[in-house]
Enzyme design. Structure first.
Site, PDB file in Angstrom:
ATOM      1  N   HIS A 292      -3.996   6.632   0.472  1.00 15.97           N
ATOM      2  CA  HIS A 292      -3.328   5.337   0.472  1.00 15.97           C
ATOM      3  C   HIS A 292      -3.993   4.458  -0.578  1.00 15.97           C
ATOM      4  O   HIS A 292      -5.029   4.802  -1.130  1.00 15.97           O
ATOM      5  CB  HIS A 292      -3.346   4.684   1.855  1.00 15.97           C
TER       6      HIS A 292
ATOM      7  N   GLU B  71       0.852  -1.181   0.000  1.00 15.63           N
ATOM      8  CA  GLU B  71       0.000   0.000   0.000  1.00 15.63           C
ATOM      9  C   GLU B  71       0.893   1.237   0.000  1.00 15.63           C
ATOM     10  O   GLU B  71       1.847   1.312   0.760  1.00 15.63           O
ATOM     11  CB  GLU B  71      -0.914   0.031   1.228  1.00 15.63           C
TER      12      GLU B  71
ATOM     13  N   HIS C  72      -5.236   0.515  -2.065  1.00 14.46           N
ATOM     14  CA  HIS C  72      -5.643  -0.877  -1.859  1.00 14.46           C
ATOM     15  C   HIS C  72      -5.218  -1.592  -3.140  1.00 14.46           C
ATOM     16  O   HIS C  72      -5.944  -1.560  -4.132  1.00 14.46           O
ATOM     17  CB  HIS C  72      -7.151  -0.985  -1.663  1.00 14.46           C
TER      18      HIS C  72
ATOM     19  N   ASP D 276      -9.025   0.890   8.081  1.00 15.44           N
ATOM     20  CA  ASP D 276      -9.069   2.284   7.623  1.00 15.44           C
ATOM     21  C   ASP D 276     -10.001   3.103   8.510  1.00 15.44           C
ATOM     22  O   ASP D 276      -9.668   4.222   8.914  1.00 15.44           O
ATOM     23  CB  ASP D 276      -9.557   2.384   6.170  1.00 15.44           C
TER      24      ASP D 276
END
Length: 136
Positions: free
Chosen positions: A84, A25, A86, A97
């Protein structure tokens, strides 16, 4: 409800960061300013993911966070939020999250699934709420 203005060049930079870091990530900071009901992202600060399992979660390097806050202050702006990726799932907040989100901050999630890449913006209060991303 505010809208996040994200210039195409910064959007592309976030996507490139996500591709480079995959299958880990990626993560980073969104810097900008409020303009009425719009939040304009003026720069991004890519971060290093220091999580114990960077293929499943992220932890932004505290040095990057400090530098981003200083940069924002020096420019008369603010840290608007974070991003960020995935690497193998949709751009929807995971339980981790939701648990780790900073209330009031925007969180961009880059999702990659079956070759399709998407970016979605989330605001976390009591429940995650998706917000609009506008080109600017």
């Amino acid at each position: 409800m505010a809208s996040l203005c994200l210039p195409s060049s910064l959007r592309e930079g976030i996507l490139v960061h996500a591709r480079i870091e995959a299958p880990r990530e990626c993560c980073g900071v969104l810097i900008g300013c409020a303009e009425g009901a719009k939040l304009r992202v003026e720069s991004v600060r890519p971060g290093r993911n220091l999580a114990d399992d960077p293929t499943r979660r992220y932890t932004i390097d505290p040095k990057i966070l400090f530098e981003a806050h200083r940069t924002a202050r020096d420019r008369g702006g603010e840290v608007l939020g974070y991003y960020h990726s995935h690497p193998s799932s949709p751009a929807v907040p995971s339980a981790e999250d939701r648990d780790g989100a900073w209330a009031g901050a925007r969180h961009l999630i880059v999702g990659v699934r079956e070759g399709v890449t998407e970016i979605r913006c989330w605001l976390f209060d009591s429940e995650p709420r998706e917000e609009e991303i506008l080109p600017c």
